[in-house]
Design an enzyme around this catalytic site. Structure first.
Site, PDB file in Angstrom:
ATOM      1  N   HIS A  64      -2.326 -13.823  13.852  1.00 10.12           N
ATOM      2  CA  HIS A  64      -1.121 -13.558  12.930  1.00 10.12           C
ATOM      3  C   HIS A  64       0.073 -13.030  13.685  1.00 10.12           C
ATOM      4  CE1 HIS A  64       0.802 -13.103   9.164  1.00 10.12           C
ATOM      5  NE2 HIS A  64       1.143 -11.997   9.583  1.00 10.12           N
ATOM      6  N   ASP A  83      -2.179 -10.173  -3.854  1.00 15.46           N
ATOM      7  CA  ASP A  83      -1.101 -10.196  -2.957  1.00 15.46           C
ATOM      8  C   ASP A  83      -0.030 -11.040  -3.115  1.00 15.46           C
ATOM      9  OD1 ASP A  83      -0.088  -9.336  -0.055  1.00 15.46           O
ATOM     10  OD2 ASP A  83      -0.345 -11.733   0.219  1.00 15.46           O
ATOM     11  N   ARG A  87       7.750  -7.847  -4.563  1.00 16.00           N
ATOM     12  CA  ARG A  87       8.471  -7.153  -3.338  1.00 16.00           C
ATOM     13  C   ARG A  87       9.716  -7.870  -2.627  1.00 16.00           C
ATOM     14  NH1 ARG A  87       4.108  -6.486   0.677  1.00 16.00           N
ATOM     15  NH2 ARG A  87       5.597  -5.658   1.910  1.00 16.00           N
ATOM     16  N   SER A 106      -0.930  -6.347   2.906  1.00 19.83           N
ATOM     17  CA  SER A 106      -0.577  -7.841   2.415  1.00 19.83           C
ATOM     18  C   SER A 106      -1.179  -8.538   3.660  1.00 19.83           C
ATOM     19  CB  SER A 106       0.821  -7.914   2.439  1.00 19.83           C
ATOM     20  OG  SER A 106       1.043  -9.497   2.269  1.00 19.83           O
ATOM     21  N   LYS A 120      -5.166 -10.978   3.513  1.00 18.52           N
ATOM     22  CA  LYS A 120      -5.358 -12.256   3.473  1.00 18.52           C
ATOM     23  C   LYS A 120      -6.344 -12.547   4.626  1.00 18.52           C
ATOM     24  CE  LYS A 120      -0.852 -12.704   3.234  1.00 18.52           C
ATOM     25  NZ  LYS A 120       0.478 -13.011   2.807  1.00 18.52           N
TER      26      LYS A 120
END
Lengths: 436, 436
Positions: A86, A165, A172, A187, A191
């Site tokens: 990620h 989320d 947000r 967050s 995931k």
């Protein structure tokens, strides 16, 4: 139904610097997901969390609660280990495209759930959608089957994964509460943990083009996420990497596909190749594989084979060439010398404004829009040389894109040419995590 | 329409400790009132303001913007000066009832816009509505005419006055952002400045039964409000007064009307009489009147005459007696001695739970519910004496009221009887303001 807690009590606890209990966190995340806690209550809580922070136990519980709001995938029946990467988002960061098939070609399955871009950093799905026919949405069964047959899949996260989320992230985004490290970390990690990967490598970007401008903040975020992954049984590590200048030469959806294919063909810009290989080594090591060299798998075409099968499996044409932009403008060197600054934020915002990115979730993106860097950091230019080409389908966007280039780097401009200077420094600035 | 600012930019400025510009404040208050800034954005901003504070210039601008959201009354055509009092809310605080007619009887008009109670502190309108026929809603013209003919009016604020404040107050109530001094100060002062009074005396309560438990916080709030009033051209001062024990003996709507009439008849509890006269002197002094003694106007019946005319003018029967509660329970002294603690919060919450107050805005209140203190702070009791009577129309409420009495004062109970002890300390703890 009677609620276990009062939202105001939970908000006031955090507002005044207290620690939320596991029961309070489980309740507030669940109640928000089902609408018993209102948006205006959650945004006030998010601001209190941003100001007051959360300790490791609170962040872990918050992450668990978000995972528990939806389904959790399971790839433990696959015959090979799984690893995912990620990135916190950068300019010209197309690394996922060559990386996923490369790692798969080395024997580790890559179940990559990606997103679309918002703001000046691009989204992996937007990039792949430049390929005619390619589709981002797969069912869980299709994803599973593709992992088994191809070894790599890049697709959109289904709506069943961490719905809390999704709702919280949208909130947000409009309430000035994106920049809370506990909420960013939970967050991302909710995931990734729900996605069911066995190994996770985080590419935490630092610098003008990144969300985190500062190395200490990035280190804190990385350490928080590594802890969360480790606590959840995922082998997790993080590389902190430089995002003060764009990665590679192509910034924009189609341009990044083209450059990724060059890398898979054994060519491409040195920085993109270097980071792809370093992240691949980190993912393979996490899966316990240290006797396979990903550099070889790039050179001998195995990674390219996997890429072609991965694109085809999702309906895409791996032989398609990316569209040329109908409108282009060139930016020329104003003097002789060496490029000592190519600011990532300036280039990123320019590409975004040219049509590569979107201002609102529902906006479309342009496949051919973006910036191509003929010259970049550390390269020598002569006055009048073409430094970059700006590409767009909508020429009225040129003015705002050029304004972004001029305004970047605190108003001093995106590009600086000096008599002499250094090239790019090291890409990987630090590493966090116990996985080796 | 195109907005002048982006709500997220305004939130982020305050979130990160910056100062909002006058233009940003004017925009955000106006945009919130017309719905272009969403509830979840304003609540996040309110939490940022609570955490980061606002400087004097920001608070003054915020107050001006809230005033500008609605109409502003003007009593400058009256033949006498105008003065008003605002209390931050206390237990047994019925002072407005005798004070308004008393000050009017001394030659200063009192245009008092009041509210209803929420939580354990009572609302002036709820108390007056115990009087059969009395109505709280007057048009601006009716209010003006009553000020001219009677000199005093206590009524509900019309919806045209500071609508931004109404919307924001309701939001703060459910988002844990009530306790922000800049927002409390601007909420109170925007209404009082828009109300058009020439003199304003603030009664800022301190102690267990008050919103402000701490003298330093109360002093900060008082100083902020005095500055705001002064800047807006209103002669403003504040008394900080003790709210650790209830004012007087009657706590509850009808009970407080009865006690107020006793004070207007020249009797009543000493503390209620003392505070009424001190606040009257402060209001008269602010209006430049120092040669009239309000104590005399209480004694000779002029204040009572004005009270009767004020109640009649709004449809109320000044001769009506307050209803007795159909259900009562007595609380007895458990030992001989002196009452050294009569906790305001314990009594206030008990009265609230008996039906004197409401939990939600839309709830009704009971006219006869509440607590009557036969014995209070500093008084001698013998074991078995009746200390207080609990009154309600709904006897199932007794248990929760008695639990509140037992839990008050950090679980040590509302009432403490010791061998010996002092009575009430001074009511006025401090004074802030230049008006003399």
């Amino acid at each position: 139904m009677t609620e276990a807690f009062d939202a105001v009590d939970v908000i006031v606890t955090k507002r005044d610097g207290g620690t939320l209990t596991a029961d309070q966190i489980d309740w507030v995340v669940d109640a928000y997901t089902r609408g018993a806690v209102a948006d205006e209550q959650m945004s006030s809580l998010a601001m209190a969390i941003l100001q007051r922070g959360m300790d490791r136990t609170e962040i872990a519980q918050w992450t668990k609660a978000m995972i528990a709001s939806g389904e959790r995938l399971d790839f433990s029946d696959l015959p090979m280990p799984t690893a995912d990467k990620h990135s916190t988002g950068g300019v010209g960061d197309k690394i996922t495209l060559p990386l996923a098939p490369l790692v798969a070609a080395c024997g580790v399955a890559v179940p990559q759930l990606s997103g679309r871009g918002l703001g000046h950093t691009g989204g992996t799905l937007d990039k792949l959608e430049s390929i005619p026919g390619w589709r981002a949405s797969l069912s869980n069964e299709e994803m599973h089957e593709q992992l088994r047959s191809v070894g790599a899949v890049i697709c959109a996260a289904g709506s069943g994964l961490a719905p809390a989320d999704k709702k919280l992230y949208a909130l947000r985004d409009v309430t000035g509460t994106v920049e809370a490290i506990p909420l960013i970390a939970s967050s991302i990690m909710s995931k990734k943990i729900a996605e069911g990967t066995g190994v996770l490598v985080l590419d935490v970007k630092v610098g003008s083009g990144a969300f985190m401008k500062d190395l200490d903040m990035a280190r804190e975020l990385a350490a928080t996420m590594v802890d969360l992954g480790t606590d959840a049984g995922v082998t997790t590590s993080a590389l902190l990497t430089d995002m003060s200048t764009p990665l590679g030469r192509g910034i924009g959806n189609g341009l990044e596909v083209t450059e990724s294919v060059e890398v898979l063909a054994g060519g491409g810009p040195a920085d993109v190749v270097e980071l792809t290989i370093m992240l691949a080594r980190e993912m393979l090591a996490g899966a316990g594989i240290t006797d396979v060299d990903p550099a070889e798998a790039l050179e001998d075409g195995r990674a390219m084979d996997t890429w072609r099968r991965m694109i085809s499996a999702q309906g895409g044409d791996p032989d398609a060439t990316m569209p040329d932009a109908p409108h282009t403008e060139e930016v020329l060197a104003e003097s002789d010398g060496v490029i000592t600054r190519m600011d990532a934020l300036g280039v990123g915002v320019a590409a975004w404004r040219l049509g590569a990115g979107r201002a609102r979730k529902e906006d479309p993106v342009q496949a051919s829009a973006g910036v191509f860097l003929h010259k970049t950091l550390g390269e020598t230019v002569r006055k009048g040389d073409v430094i970059m080409t700006l590409n767009t389908e909508t020429p009225e966007r040129f003015d705002r894109a050029k304004a972004a280039l001029a305004d970047a780097c605190d108003g001093e401009g995106t590009v600086l040419i000096e008599k002499s200077g250094e090239g790019r420094g090291p890409i990987v600035l630090d590493r966090i995590g116990t996985a080796t």
